[in-house]
Design an enzyme around this catalytic site. Structure first.
Site, PDB file in Angstrom:
ATOM      1  N   ASP A 271     -10.884  -8.181   7.665  1.00 64.10           N
ATOM      2  CA  ASP A 271     -12.218  -8.171   7.043  1.00 64.10           C
ATOM      3  C   ASP A 271     -12.826  -9.563   7.065  1.00 64.10           C
ATOM      4  O   ASP A 271     -14.020  -9.740   7.341  1.00 64.10           O
ATOM      5  CB  ASP A 271     -12.127  -7.698   5.581  1.00 64.10           C
ATOM      6  CG  ASP A 271     -12.286  -6.188   5.453  1.00 64.10           C
ATOM      7  OD1 ASP A 271     -11.968  -5.474   6.418  1.00 64.10           O
ATOM      8  OD2 ASP A 271     -12.724  -5.731   4.381  1.00 64.10           O
TER       9      ASP A 271
ATOM     10  N   LYS B 270       4.348 -14.317   4.672  1.00 61.87           N
ATOM     11  CA  LYS B 270       4.429 -15.205   3.524  1.00 61.87           C
ATOM     12  C   LYS B 270       5.896 -15.225   3.094  1.00 61.87           C
ATOM     13  O   LYS B 270       6.262 -14.954   1.949  1.00 61.87           O
ATOM     14  CB  LYS B 270       3.506 -14.661   2.415  1.00 61.87           C
ATOM     15  CG  LYS B 270       3.303 -15.584   1.246  1.00 61.87           C
ATOM     16  CD  LYS B 270       2.367 -16.740   1.514  1.00 61.87           C
ATOM     17  CE  LYS B 270       2.301 -17.629   0.286  1.00 61.87           C
ATOM     18  NZ  LYS B 270       1.652 -18.920   0.511  1.00 61.87           N
TER      19      LYS B 270
ATOM     20  N   ASP C 230      -5.311  -6.132   6.314  1.00 61.91           N
ATOM     21  CA  ASP C 230      -6.552  -5.620   5.742  1.00 61.91           C
ATOM     22  C   ASP C 230      -7.487  -6.788   5.431  1.00 61.91           C
ATOM     23  O   ASP C 230      -8.658  -6.812   5.819  1.00 61.91           O
ATOM     24  CB  ASP C 230      -6.215  -4.825   4.480  1.00 61.91           C
ATOM     25  CG  ASP C 230      -7.367  -3.980   3.978  1.00 61.91           C
ATOM     26  OD1 ASP C 230      -8.385  -3.878   4.694  1.00 61.91           O
ATOM     27  OD2 ASP C 230      -7.246  -3.423   2.876  1.00 61.91           O
TER      28      ASP C 230
ATOM     29  N   TYR D 286       0.816  -1.212   0.000  1.00 53.07           N
ATOM     30  CA  TYR D 286       0.000   0.000   0.000  1.00 53.07           C
ATOM     31  C   TYR D 286       0.857   1.273   0.000  1.00 53.07           C
ATOM     32  O   TYR D 286       0.358   2.363   0.219  1.00 53.07           O
ATOM     33  CB  TYR D 286      -0.951   0.021   1.205  1.00 53.07           C
ATOM     34  CG  TYR D 286      -2.094  -0.971   1.094  1.00 53.07           C
ATOM     35  CD1 TYR D 286      -2.312  -1.705  -0.067  1.00 53.07           C
ATOM     36  CD2 TYR D 286      -2.969  -1.154   2.159  1.00 53.07           C
ATOM     37  CE1 TYR D 286      -3.356  -2.603  -0.164  1.00 53.07           C
ATOM     38  CE2 TYR D 286      -4.026  -2.052   2.071  1.00 53.07           C
ATOM     39  CZ  TYR D 286      -4.215  -2.775   0.905  1.00 53.07           C
ATOM     40  OH  TYR D 286      -5.267  -3.659   0.820  1.00 53.07           O
TER      41      TYR D 286
ATOM     42  N   ASP E 119      -1.869 -17.358   4.064  1.00 52.25           N
ATOM     43  CA  ASP E 119      -2.943 -18.034   3.322  1.00 52.25           C
ATOM     44  C   ASP E 119      -3.533 -19.187   4.142  1.00 52.25           C
ATOM     45  O   ASP E 119      -4.753 -19.312   4.279  1.00 52.25           O
ATOM     46  CB  ASP E 119      -2.472 -18.490   1.934  1.00 52.25           C
ATOM     47  CG  ASP E 119      -1.136 -19.229   1.957  1.00 52.25           C
ATOM     48  OD1 ASP E 119      -0.479 -19.242   3.020  1.00 52.25           O
ATOM     49  OD2 ASP E 119      -0.752 -19.794   0.918  1.00 52.25           O
TER      50      ASP E 119
HETATM   51 MG    MG Z   1     -10.548  -3.071   4.148  1.00 55.67          MG
END
Ligand code: MG
Ligand code: NAI
Length: 326
Positions: A227, A167, A223, A120, A199
């Protein structure tokens, strides 16, 4: 000393749930001074700017900020606001409460997400027509900051399970550094922790969330995993979050402006009130934070409930019930 709280309701149900949280905070009689600021679609329509300089200044000058939600301008508002408080840590609890129909009722997770770098960072380019690239930035400093914050958070909030998500088997250099740095922090403190490939962790969180507590994550993984886990506990109306910097912090519900229900007085104020509890913790009012959480839990258990939780109560009814429990 009087503590100043910037209050930025924003758009849609932000205008309904933010005053509800302020009502709860005010009921604690801590002498907070609440100062409101504008941000979002409505102020953009009026002034051409979604985040006026006056609001940025207010956030910088305050001890903490409570933010509701913005609409279409969300990215122009919340991303700069998170920068304004120099937040390096995004704290996202996903806790299932008794009385709420959660997919996994034993879930009590807190994601500690690195908030400044990773994919990001915004370093993308089109190097040739039809060929694009992205640079993933991981630094030792940011990795250390988030790991220290995560281990501190676990110790202060009574979580005995800490998991470092990564990862590093594929992103050997970047997540190698993240993992190694976070492990060093755990080792320095002499506390137990686990590491997990992000994962596989996604699957384990769905199957056995009760085996996890604090999860320290690089930006994108945090993130997504937060969620995903939000889906385990029963709805957006319940999920608070914090963006924490070294000297300032901003607290906000995870949900947006919910235009489909805005103006009807039926938004669930719980996410924003629990964000207020995180604000209290941050300002070292831990006892009051605990009182707010107990009052919220009691109302979730026995009602009244807003329609998103299957009830018929209004935002005001739920807020009044929480204040009464306090
Ligand atoms: Mg989000
Ligand atoms: P949303 O979170 O606003 O709504 C999703 C669904 O959840 C809707 O059906 C809504 O009614 C329900 N919901 C959300 N919060 C609720 C609450 N407290 N009580 C009861 N029901 C609730 O997300 P959506 O619909 O994707 O986005 C709507 C607007 O919000 C968009 O303009 C988006 O840009 C903005 N947004 C802003 C965010 C922010 O300010 N941090 C975050 C996410 C979206």
């Amino acid at each position: 000393m009087t503590e100043q709280i910037a209050v930025i309701p924003g758009d849609g149900i932000g205008q309904e749930v933010t005053p509800a949280a302020v009502e709860v905070l005010a009921a604690l009689d801590l002498g907070f001074e609440f100062v409101s600021g504008d941000a979002g679609d409505a102020v953009k329509e009026e002034t051409g700017e979604a985040l006026p300089q006056a609001t940025r200044d207010l956030v910088s000058a305050s001890d903490a900020t409570l933010f509701g939600a913005a609409g279409e301008t969300a990215a122009d508002v919340i991303l700069p606001l998170r920068k304004q408080v120099e937040s390096f840590a995004n704290v996202r609890p996903a806790t299932a409460y008794p009385g709420v129909d959660a997919l996994k009722p034993d879930t009590d997770l807190v994601f500690i997400r690195e908030n400044t770098e990773g994919v990001y960072k915004g370093i993308e380019s089109e190097i040739a027509p039809g060929v694009t690239t992205l640079t993933r930035v991981i630094t030792e400093e940011a990795s250390r900051n988030i790991a220290e914050f995560g281990f501190d958070y676990a110790a202060q909030n009574g979580y005995d399970t800490v998991t470092i998500a990564h990862k590093a088997n594929v992103m050997r250099t970047t997540d190698g550094l993240f993992l190694e740095t976070a492990q060093q922090v755990g080792d320095e403190r002499g506390v137990d922790y686990d590491t997990a490939l992000m994962d596989a962790l996604a699957m384990h969180l769905i199957l056995r969330p009760e085996e996890y507590g604090v999860v320290i994550c690089p930006n994108l993984a945090g993130d997504m995993l937060s969620d995903l886990s939000a889906g385990l506990v029963g709805g957006l109306g319940l999920l608070p979050s914090a963006n924490v910097g070294h000297d300032n912090a901003l607290f906000e519900p995870v949900h947006g402006s919910a235009p489909d229900i805005a103006g009807q007085g039926i938004a669930n104020p719980t996410a924003t009130i629990l964000s207020g509890a995180m604000l209290l913790d941050h300002l070292d009012h831990g006892e009051e934070a605990g009182r707010v959480r107990s009052a919220v839990e009691s109302v979730l258990e026995s009602g009244p409930h807003t329609p998103d939780l299957g009830g018929e109560a209004s935002t005001e009814d739920v807020t009044a019930a929480i204040v009464e429990r306090l």
